[in-house]
Design a protein around this motif. Structure first.
Motif, mmCIF file in Angstrom:
data_model
loop_
_atom_site.group_PDB
_atom_site.id
_atom_site.type_symbol
_atom_site.label_atom_id
_atom_site.label_comp_id
_atom_site.label_asym_id
_atom_site.label_seq_id
_atom_site.Cartn_x
_atom_site.Cartn_y
_atom_site.Cartn_z
ATOM 1 N N SER A 28 -8.231 -10.185 24.974
ATOM 2 C CA SER A 28 -8.871 -11.497 24.895
ATOM 3 C C SER A 28 -10.127 -11.524 25.758
ATOM 4 N N VAL B 177 -1.996 -8.239 24.435
ATOM 5 C CA VAL B 177 -3.054 -9.067 23.870
ATOM 6 C C VAL B 177 -4.407 -8.705 24.489
ATOM 7 N N TYR C 244 -1.608 -8.736 28.953
ATOM 8 C CA TYR C 244 -2.897 -8.997 28.320
ATOM 9 C C TYR C 244 -3.983 -8.249 29.083
ATOM 10 N N VAL D 287 -4.101 -17.042 24.924
ATOM 11 C CA VAL D 287 -3.254 -16.007 25.529
ATOM 12 C C VAL D 287 -2.019 -16.646 26.154
#
Length: 514
Positions: free
Chosen positions: A87, A85, A106, A95
């Motif tokens: 972000s 991810v 992430y 998240v």
């Protein structure tokens, strides 16, 4: 020992972010390959059957389908795919929820840089069993055909053993590309491949990952030359079949080619033809590229000088009618250029706006029109933008005429000045010509025009002078007398007031001289 290539899909609604990720690493050198990109979760989800990535890099906040829902559906339907991810700090609560669905890791966008990204990618790759279980295979043996073709399509030169492996798996002399958009579920891909296999003997098919434009699937077909008619027949049959089941699907069949060295150029030809068709003929669902290059047709010429003169004389019905005919002819060209078409519309709007510069609403809105035309997906949409603009001009000019009490006298005055600006005009002489009282004429200008007589005459004369200066032929002193100024120094003073530059400075600027 060579590890298999790890395929990566990028999902982010910002094209600059996607481009940044694509060029931040030497992906091939590090053992990764970008097989596609998408602008939202729905678009990415539809592409998974064809692209089959190992890792997905996805944004969280996106239109249509956000990263949280996308991650949930990916891990439900494709549990083997790992998700990373992207972000920002403000999105961290999103998240956190994605970790419940099994994301691998992430990365914070503000800290997205090559070293951190590569570290996360390598750590995630180690979680994928099929990539970690590489034996004593050579790269050619370990790398699937679709991956090798994807590298060739992106301009990567294969090692000799990989080239030999590709040629071994594509034994026939004839090659062609079949593309379709939008990306369809696996069931549609199965329909296409099954139908072709049944109708074309010995056909080899391979869906190629890594297309630069999301939403399109590309498949390489390898067949015997003698079976080309069967392939054409099969593609026509497929188009008819899909028209009933999947009416939004568009198919494009490239020309035949014999060498894989032509793969990238044939793909570019297909993309260009597809772009033309998508813009000018959006209803067409099957495109088959001709075997021989088409002769480029010359677009019709537009008489801009006549158009400008008609607009100046307020002959808008005639001017806009001719413009409609020309734009319609441009939109019907089979080999029309999308960029040139949009540029023509933009230039027309720019010229018209300048001619109606006294209507502030038109001038303030022109940049929005430029953007709208640039973003138009079809010729019909772009033409509708122009149509709405022309209708608005008709409304505004009609309204202005109504405000002036339908003052035909004012129009005659302006036309007379336009035709006789080079003569020694004065308010008194103009009043005498039209049998008006000079004070009445002055009041008429003040009431029914955005500028007084003197200002309007100077506007017309300096505009004509600017045209002559751009032509670059007559000396400045001669230009002065040609537009009606007997005093050269006064001409220079007036010109600078209206254009912000002296006549000589304006001419130098136009020609880019120091």
């Amino acid at each position: 020992m060579m590890k298999p290539i790890c395929k990566v899909l990028i999902v982010d609604d910002e094209i600059l972010v996607r481009q940044g990720i694509k060029y931040v690493l030497d992906w091939e050198q590090e053992g990764f390959q970008i097989v596609g990109e998408a602008a939202n979760g729905r678009e990415a989800l539809n592409s998974l059957p064809a692209l089959q990535p190992h890792i997905i890099l996805t944004d969280i906040v996106m239109p249509v389908m956000d990263g949280e829902e996308f991650t949930r559906l990916v891990k439900r339907d494709y549990p083997a795919i790992e998700v990373i991810v992207l972000s920002s700090f403000s999105e961290f609560h999103y998240v956190r929820s994605t970790f419940q669905h099994g994301v691998a890791d992430y990365i914070l966008k503000p800290k997205l840089e090559a070293g951190a990204l590569l570290q996360v990618l390598k750590k995630t790759r180690e979680r994928i069993p099929e990539l970690c279980a590489a034996g004593e295979q050579t790269e050619a043996e370990a790398t699937p055909l679709d991956t090798l073709l994807g590298r060739m399509l992106s301009g990567y030169r294969l090692p000799l053993e990989s080239e030999a492996e590709v040629k071994r798996q594509l034994p026939h002399e004839c090659l062609a590309l079949l593309g379709w958009e939008p990306v369809q579920p696996a069931t549609v891909i199965t329909i296409i491949t099954t139908e072709l296999n049944q109708r074309v003997p010995g056909l080899v098919q391979c869906v190629i990952p890594g297309t630069e434009r999301p939403g399109t699937t590309i498949m390489l077909m390898n067949l015997q030359e003698a079976h080309w008619p069967q392939l054409l027949e099969a593609v026509y049959h497929l188009a008819d079949m899909l028209a009933g089941q999947e009416p939004d699907v568009r198919l494009i069949l490239s020309r035949r080619f014999r060498s894989l060295s032509e793969l990238a150029s044939v793909r570019q030809e297909s993309d260009a033809r597809l772009q033309q068709c998508r813009f000018f003929q959006p209803e067409q669902t099957l495109l088959i590229q001709p075997e021989c290059p088409e002769q480029e047709t010359q677009p019709p010429k537009f008489n801009l000088a006549l158009f400008t003169e008609q607009v100046k004389r307020q002959q808008l019905t005639e001017a806009f009618g001719d413009l409609h005919q020309h734009v319609d002819a441009l939109s019907r060209q089979d080999d029309g250029d999308v960029y040139e078409f949009k540029s023509f519309l933009g230039n027309i709007i720019f010229n018209i706006t300048n001619l109606f510069s006294h209507i502030r609403e038109l001038d303030e809105g022109k940049y929005g029109l430029f953007r709208a035309i640039d973003e138009a997906g079809t010729a019909e949409q772009a033409m509708q933008i122009l149509e709405d603009y022309l209708n608005r001009i008709m409304e505004l000019t009609t309204s202005a005429a109504s405000t002036q009490g339908g003052n035909a006298k004012m129009m005659k005055l302006l036309q007379y000045i336009e035709e006789h600006y080079a003569e020694p005009l004065s308010l008194t002489e103009l009043a005498r010509h039209f049998h008006f009282n000079p004070s009445y004429l002055s009041s008429l200008f003040t009431t029914h025009n955005h500028e007084g007589f003197k200002e309007h005459l100077n506007t017309v004369r300096t505009d004509k002078a600017a045209e002559l200066l751009r032509a670059g032929e007559a000396p400045i002193a001669e230009v002065s007398s040609m537009v009606g100024y007997g005093d050269h120094s006064y001409f220079c003073k007036v010109f600078k007031k209206y254009y912000g530059l002296s006549p000589s400075g304006y001419r130098r600027q136009h020609y880019g001289q120091e």
